[in-house]
Motif scaffolding. Sequence first.
Motif, PDB file in Angstrom:
ATOM      1  N   MET A   1     -13.434 -32.029  -4.562  1.00  0.00           N
ATOM      2  CA  MET A   1     -12.212 -31.300  -4.270  1.00  0.00           C
ATOM      3  C   MET A   1     -11.179 -32.265  -3.705  1.00  0.00           C
ATOM      4  N   GLU A   2      -9.961 -32.222  -4.230  1.00  0.00           N
ATOM      5  CA  GLU A   2      -8.884 -33.111  -3.818  1.00  0.00           C
ATOM      6  C   GLU A   2      -8.286 -32.646  -2.496  1.00  0.00           C
ATOM      7  N   LYS A   3      -7.996 -33.602  -1.598  1.00  0.00           N
ATOM      8  CA  LYS A   3      -7.405 -33.286  -0.301  1.00  0.00           C
ATOM      9  C   LYS A   3      -5.953 -32.865  -0.481  1.00  0.00           C
ATOM     10  N   GLU A   4      -5.559 -31.800   0.198  1.00  0.00           N
ATOM     11  CA  GLU A   4      -4.174 -31.351   0.151  1.00  0.00           C
ATOM     12  C   GLU A   4      -3.289 -32.353   0.880  1.00  0.00           C
ATOM     13  N   GLN A   5      -2.201 -32.743   0.235  1.00  0.00           N
ATOM     14  CA  GLN A   5      -1.251 -33.645   0.878  1.00  0.00           C
ATOM     15  C   GLN A   5      -0.316 -32.823   1.752  1.00  0.00           C
ATOM     16  N   VAL A   6       0.189 -33.448   2.802  1.00  0.00           N
ATOM     17  CA  VAL A   6       0.985 -32.710   3.770  1.00  0.00           C
ATOM     18  C   VAL A   6       2.219 -33.518   4.159  1.00  0.00           C
ATOM     19  N   ILE A   7       3.330 -32.797   4.385  1.00  0.00           N
ATOM     20  CA  ILE A   7       4.549 -33.383   4.949  1.00  0.00           C
ATOM     21  C   ILE A   7       4.540 -33.101   6.454  1.00  0.00           C
ATOM     22  N   TYR A   8       4.947 -34.091   7.242  1.00  0.00           N
ATOM     23  CA  TYR A   8       5.026 -33.966   8.695  1.00  0.00           C
ATOM     24  C   TYR A   8       6.446 -34.275   9.144  1.00  0.00           C
ATOM     25  N   GLN A   9       6.843 -33.702  10.277  1.00  0.00           N
ATOM     26  CA  GLN A   9       8.128 -34.075  10.839  1.00  0.00           C
ATOM     27  C   GLN A   9       7.930 -34.878  12.120  1.00  0.00           C
ATOM     28  N   LEU A  10       8.652 -35.977  12.218  1.00  0.00           N
ATOM     29  CA  LEU A  10       8.684 -36.786  13.424  1.00  0.00           C
ATOM     30  C   LEU A  10       9.865 -36.282  14.231  1.00  0.00           C
ATOM     31  N   VAL A  11       9.616 -35.814  15.448  1.00  0.00           N
ATOM     32  CA  VAL A  11      10.687 -35.253  16.268  1.00  0.00           C
ATOM     33  C   VAL A  11      11.026 -36.189  17.423  1.00  0.00           C
ATOM     34  N   VAL A  12      12.221 -36.003  17.975  1.00  0.00           N
ATOM     35  CA  VAL A  12      12.632 -36.758  19.151  1.00  0.00           C
ATOM     36  C   VAL A  12      11.643 -36.419  20.265  1.00  0.00           C
ATOM     37  N   ALA A  79      12.682 -37.549  11.243  1.00  0.00           N
ATOM     38  CA  ALA A  79      12.269 -38.044   9.932  1.00  0.00           C
ATOM     39  C   ALA A  79      11.148 -37.170   9.391  1.00  0.00           C
ATOM     40  N   LEU A  80      10.926 -37.310   8.085  1.00  0.00           N
ATOM     41  CA  LEU A  80       9.786 -36.669   7.438  1.00  0.00           C
ATOM     42  C   LEU A  80       8.832 -37.760   6.978  1.00  0.00           C
ATOM     43  N   LEU A  81       7.561 -37.557   7.213  1.00  0.00           N
ATOM     44  CA  LEU A  81       6.521 -38.460   6.745  1.00  0.00           C
ATOM     45  C   LEU A  81       5.507 -37.640   5.974  1.00  0.00           C
ATOM     46  N   SER A  82       4.687 -38.304   5.174  1.00  0.00           N
ATOM     47  CA  SER A  82       3.687 -37.582   4.392  1.00  0.00           C
ATOM     48  C   SER A  82       2.422 -38.408   4.264  1.00  0.00           C
ATOM     49  N   ASP A  83       1.361 -37.735   3.818  1.00  0.00           N
ATOM     50  CA  ASP A  83       0.081 -38.403   3.600  1.00  0.00           C
ATOM     51  C   ASP A  83       0.141 -39.380   2.434  1.00  0.00           C
ATOM     52  N   ALA A  84       1.001 -39.080   1.434  1.00  0.00           N
ATOM     53  CA  ALA A  84       1.113 -39.912   0.236  1.00  0.00           C
ATOM     54  C   ALA A  84       2.588 -40.140  -0.068  1.00  0.00           C
ATOM     55  N   SER A  85       2.879 -41.237  -0.738  1.00  0.00           N
ATOM     56  CA  SER A  85       4.274 -41.590  -1.001  1.00  0.00           C
ATOM     57  C   SER A  85       4.920 -40.738  -2.092  1.00  0.00           C
ATOM     58  N   ASP A  86       4.144 -39.909  -2.775  1.00  0.00           N
ATOM     59  CA  ASP A  86       4.709 -39.088  -3.852  1.00  0.00           C
ATOM     60  C   ASP A  86       4.707 -37.592  -3.533  1.00  0.00           C
ATOM     61  N   ALA A  88       5.981 -34.049  -2.536  1.00  0.00           N
ATOM     62  CA  ALA A  88       7.289 -33.409  -2.672  1.00  0.00           C
ATOM     63  C   ALA A  88       7.857 -33.051  -1.301  1.00  0.00           C
ATOM     64  N   ILE A  89       9.153 -33.325  -1.124  1.00  0.00           N
ATOM     65  CA  ILE A  89       9.843 -32.989   0.123  1.00  0.00           C
ATOM     66  C   ILE A  89      10.236 -31.512   0.063  1.00  0.00           C
ATOM     67  N   PRO A  90       9.904 -30.731   1.099  1.00  0.00           N
ATOM     68  CA  PRO A  90      10.243 -29.304   1.075  1.00  0.00           C
ATOM     69  C   PRO A  90      11.746 -29.076   1.272  1.00  0.00           C
ATOM     70  N   ALA A  91      12.241 -27.962   0.771  1.00  0.00           N
ATOM     71  CA  ALA A  91      13.651 -27.612   0.920  1.00  0.00           C
ATOM     72  C   ALA A  91      13.973 -27.198   2.356  1.00  0.00           C
ATOM     73  N   SER A  92      12.970 -26.708   3.073  1.00  0.00           N
ATOM     74  CA  SER A  92      13.152 -26.233   4.441  1.00  0.00           C
ATOM     75  C   SER A  92      12.101 -26.872   5.348  1.00  0.00           C
ATOM     76  N   LEU A  93      12.450 -27.063   6.616  1.00  0.00           N
ATOM     77  CA  LEU A  93      11.492 -27.617   7.581  1.00  0.00           C
ATOM     78  C   LEU A  93      10.649 -26.534   8.245  1.00  0.00           C
ATOM     79  N   ASP A  94      10.874 -25.267   7.885  1.00  0.00           N
ATOM     80  CA  ASP A  94      10.079 -24.172   8.440  1.00  0.00           C
ATOM     81  C   ASP A  94       8.609 -24.398   8.120  1.00  0.00           C
ATOM     82  N   GLY A  95       7.770 -24.410   9.129  1.00  0.00           N
ATOM     83  CA  GLY A  95       6.337 -24.551   8.943  1.00  0.00           C
ATOM     84  C   GLY A  95       5.862 -25.978   8.725  1.00  0.00           C
TER      85      GLY A  95
END
Length: 106
Positions: A1-12, A79-86, A88-95
């Motif tokens: 099973m492939e690991k789900e990639q995730v987008i993270y936000q770096l906050v002040v 900033a936004l960071l992710s598990d992988a360089s490809d 997709a960037i979400p349209a909203s930062l909600d969640g």
Amino acid sequence: MEKEQVIYQLVVPGPIEDVEELRVLEWHGDVNQEFLVDELIVELETHKAIVEVRAGQRGFLRQVLGEAGSWEKIGKPLALLSDASDEAIPASLDGVAPLLAAFEVM
């Protein structure tokens, strides 16, 4: 099973005593650069001190939201960071989960 990639936000980061916002001094990487645990991502400043923000987990810098020279409130996404360089960037930062990060006031 492939690991789900995730987008993270770096906050002040915060709280910092008597500080409500910090100025972005310098990003230590370009978009799509990989950061490993404990690598310096960005330097910020208060009116009295420098704040170094380091990666608390591995990730790729995907999008800078706080440009060098801008003043940003504590808790605001930098900033936004992710598990992988490809990933997709979400349209909203909600969640969007926070990136694990460590910071030191110098």
